[in-house]
Design an enzyme around this catalytic site. Structure first.
Site, PDB file in Angstrom:
ATOM      1  N   TYR A 156      58.805  38.771  43.884  1.00  0.00           N
ATOM      2  CA  TYR A 156      57.963  37.848  43.574  1.00  0.00           C
ATOM      3  C   TYR A 156      58.662  36.347  43.397  1.00  0.00           C
ATOM      4  CZ  TYR A 156      53.954  34.872  41.503  1.00  0.00           C
ATOM      5  OH  TYR A 156      53.336  33.636  41.576  1.00  0.00           O
ATOM      6  N   LYS A 160      58.848  33.158  45.885  1.00  0.00           N
ATOM      7  CA  LYS A 160      58.633  31.736  45.510  1.00  0.00           C
ATOM      8  C   LYS A 160      59.977  30.848  45.987  1.00  0.00           C
ATOM      9  CE  LYS A 160      54.323  32.446  44.595  1.00  0.00           C
ATOM     10  NZ  LYS A 160      53.229  31.608  45.353  1.00  0.00           N
ATOM     11  N   THR A 191      44.058  32.581  35.167  1.00  0.00           N
ATOM     12  CA  THR A 191      43.553  32.900  36.423  1.00  0.00           C
ATOM     13  C   THR A 191      43.210  34.301  36.574  1.00  0.00           C
ATOM     14  OG1 THR A 191      45.494  33.359  37.905  1.00  0.00           O
ATOM     15  CG2 THR A 191      44.734  31.295  37.812  1.00  0.00           C
TER      16      THR A 191
HETATM   17  P1  NAD Z   1      43.915  34.071  42.134  1.00  0.00           P
HETATM   18  O1  NAD Z   1      44.059  35.537  42.336  1.00  0.00           O
HETATM   19  O2  NAD Z   1      42.981  33.646  41.164  1.00  0.00           O
HETATM   20  O3  NAD Z   1      43.756  33.352  43.533  1.00  0.00           O
HETATM   21  C1  NAD Z   1      44.671  33.647  44.546  1.00  0.00           C
HETATM   22  C2  NAD Z   1      43.523  33.723  45.860  1.00  0.00           C
HETATM   23  O4  NAD Z   1      44.322  33.947  47.063  1.00  0.00           O
HETATM   24  C3  NAD Z   1      42.355  34.653  45.568  1.00  0.00           C
HETATM   25  O5  NAD Z   1      41.342  34.112  45.838  1.00  0.00           O
HETATM   26  C4  NAD Z   1      42.783  35.685  46.662  1.00  0.00           C
HETATM   27  O6  NAD Z   1      41.496  36.223  47.253  1.00  0.00           O
HETATM   28  C5  NAD Z   1      43.388  34.919  47.694  1.00  0.00           C
HETATM   29  N1  NAD Z   1      44.525  35.600  48.532  1.00  0.00           N
HETATM   30  C6  NAD Z   1      45.039  36.709  48.348  1.00  0.00           C
HETATM   31  N2  NAD Z   1      45.557  37.147  49.569  1.00  0.00           N
HETATM   32  C7  NAD Z   1      45.232  36.502  50.570  1.00  0.00           C
HETATM   33  C8  NAD Z   1      45.479  36.297  51.948  1.00  0.00           C
HETATM   34  N3  NAD Z   1      46.173  37.357  52.376  1.00  0.00           N
HETATM   35  N4  NAD Z   1      45.049  35.627  52.523  1.00  0.00           N
HETATM   36  C9  NAD Z   1      43.830  34.561  52.247  1.00  0.00           C
HETATM   37  N5  NAD Z   1      43.639  34.460  50.888  1.00  0.00           N
HETATM   38  C10 NAD Z   1      44.467  35.227  50.030  1.00  0.00           C
HETATM   39  O7  NAD Z   1      45.360  33.484  41.439  1.00  0.00           O
HETATM   40  P2  NAD Z   1      45.986  32.237  41.369  1.00  0.00           P
HETATM   41  O8  NAD Z   1      46.917  32.331  40.120  1.00  0.00           O
HETATM   42  O9  NAD Z   1      45.173  30.996  41.398  1.00  0.00           O
HETATM   43  O10 NAD Z   1      47.284  32.274  42.266  1.00  0.00           O
HETATM   44  C11 NAD Z   1      47.297  31.033  42.979  1.00  0.00           C
HETATM   45  C12 NAD Z   1      48.768  30.742  43.633  1.00  0.00           C
HETATM   46  O11 NAD Z   1      49.484  30.345  42.279  1.00  0.00           O
HETATM   47  C13 NAD Z   1      49.588  32.013  44.028  1.00  0.00           C
HETATM   48  O12 NAD Z   1      50.427  31.623  45.141  1.00  0.00           O
HETATM   49  C14 NAD Z   1      50.356  32.309  42.862  1.00  0.00           C
HETATM   50  O13 NAD Z   1      51.429  32.991  43.041  1.00  0.00           O
HETATM   51  C15 NAD Z   1      50.564  31.137  42.220  1.00  0.00           C
HETATM   52  N6  NAD Z   1      50.917  31.253  41.066  1.00  0.00           N
HETATM   53  C16 NAD Z   1      50.185  31.238  39.799  1.00  0.00           C
HETATM   54  C17 NAD Z   1      50.524  31.628  38.497  1.00  0.00           C
HETATM   55  C18 NAD Z   1      49.592  32.009  37.494  1.00  0.00           C
HETATM   56  O14 NAD Z   1      50.153  32.039  36.283  1.00  0.00           O
HETATM   57  N7  NAD Z   1      48.324  32.035  37.585  1.00  0.00           N
HETATM   58  C19 NAD Z   1      51.779  30.976  38.210  1.00  0.00           C
HETATM   59  C20 NAD Z   1      52.621  30.651  39.124  1.00  0.00           C
HETATM   60  C21 NAD Z   1      52.077  30.542  40.535  1.00  0.00           C
END
Ligand code: NAD
Length: 257
Positions: A156, A160, A191
């Site tokens: 992961y 990133k 989330t």
């Molecule tokens: P989430 O799971 O709530 O949302 C992610 C969305 O991406 C979901 O709706 C999922 O269906 C969609 N998705 C997954 N695979 C897909 C694909 N192949 N094609 C299209 N859509 C797809 O998660 P989130 O926390 O909102 O994550 C959003 C971004 O933020 C991600 O890139 C994650 O790595 C990043 N992020 C999240 C956090 C955290 O703590 N939540 C921290 C750092 C980074």
């Protein structure tokens, strides 16, 4: 915020979490939004929420790791709204809680395909339309783990770090062509990413690795998705007109620690 009303944005992963908050915020600022997600139900809920609030949104079912699917997303934006001004390339999954030697090859490929190749594929499709139009702004979702290493989450973290490098490089390629490219690096955000990602039974805090960076936040709280949306929309707005190639930590102070 300046310069968003009447424009068009695509947001990937907009069916949940950070992407949903971002799509809703773009709409609040007066932009038309293409809500793109592999999860149709979640995507349609986001569209309904935007429309109920008086905004304009269209759902498109995509898999960001599939180049043709992403090209279709951009076509939908152009066909529906006449162009594409902003993109939030945000879809991602969180898998691979394991020591590096225990990571399964299929899991490695799936994670890199969605989190890294997906961002490249989106930018590839978006940039040609933006260049033809004479400008645009892109924000990619990286992570705090794109800035620091995380034992037990190497795949992961590698994906990133890749997003951060891709963002800087593409920003340089397009800096003189009117297109700005930045990233946000969220800290822990409320989330459903673990529930939404495949094979994530392991609780990172139960692993014998230092995952403290995931939970130790100087501000003593996790973020709301809306706090990521605010940073994203700012980076797309005219208020950020001289910012490109930057990865903005939105992390309650973690990156300063
Ligand atoms: P989430 O799971 O709530 O949302 C992610 C969305 O991406 C979901 O709706 C999922 O269906 C969609 N998705 C997954 N695979 C897909 C694909 N192949 N094609 C299209 N859509 C797809 O998660 P989130 O926390 O909102 O994550 C959003 C971004 O933020 C991600 O890139 C994650 O790595 C990043 N992020 C999240 C956090 C955290 O703590 N939540 C921290 C750092 C980074």
């Amino acid at each position: 915020m300046n310069g968003l009303a009447g424009k068009t944005a695509v947001v990937t992963g907009a069916g949940s979490g950070i992407g949903r908050a971002s799509a809703e915020r773009f709409a609040e600022e007066g932009a038309n939004v293409v809500v793109a997600d592999i999860d149709e139900e979640g995507g349609r809920e986001t569209v309904d929420a935007i429309e109920d609030a008086g905004g304009d949104a269209t759902f498109v079912d995509i898999d960001v790791s599939d180049v043709e699917s992403v090209e279709h997303m951009v076509d939908v934006a152009v066909d529906t709204y006449g162009g594409l001004d902003f993109a939030h390339n945000n879809a991602g999954i969180l898998t691979g809680f394991a020591g590096v030697t225990d990571i399964d090859e299929d899991q490695w490929e799936q994670l890199i395909d969605i989190n890294l190749k997906g961002v490249w594929a989106c930018m590839k499709a978006e940039l040609s339309v933006m260049e033809e139009q004479g400008g645009g702004a892109i924000v990619n979702t990286a992570s705090e783990s794109g800035l620091v290493g995380m034992g037990g989450l190497s795949s992961y973290s590698a994906s990133k770090h890749g997003v951060v490098g891709l963002t800087k490089s593409v920003a340089l390629e397009y800096a003189s062509r009117g297109i700005r490219v930045n990233a946000i690096a969220p800290g822990p955000t409320k989330t459903n990413i673990q529930a939404n990602s495949p094979d994530t039974d392991a609780d990172p805090r139960s692993l014998p690795f230092d995952t403290s960076a995931m939970t130790d936040v100087p501000m003593d709280r996790v973020a709301e998705p809306e706090e990521m949306a605010g940073a994203t929309v700012f980076l797309c707005s005219d208020d950020a007109s001289y910012i490109t190639g930057h990865t903005l930590p939105v992390d309650g102070g973690q990156a300063a620690d």
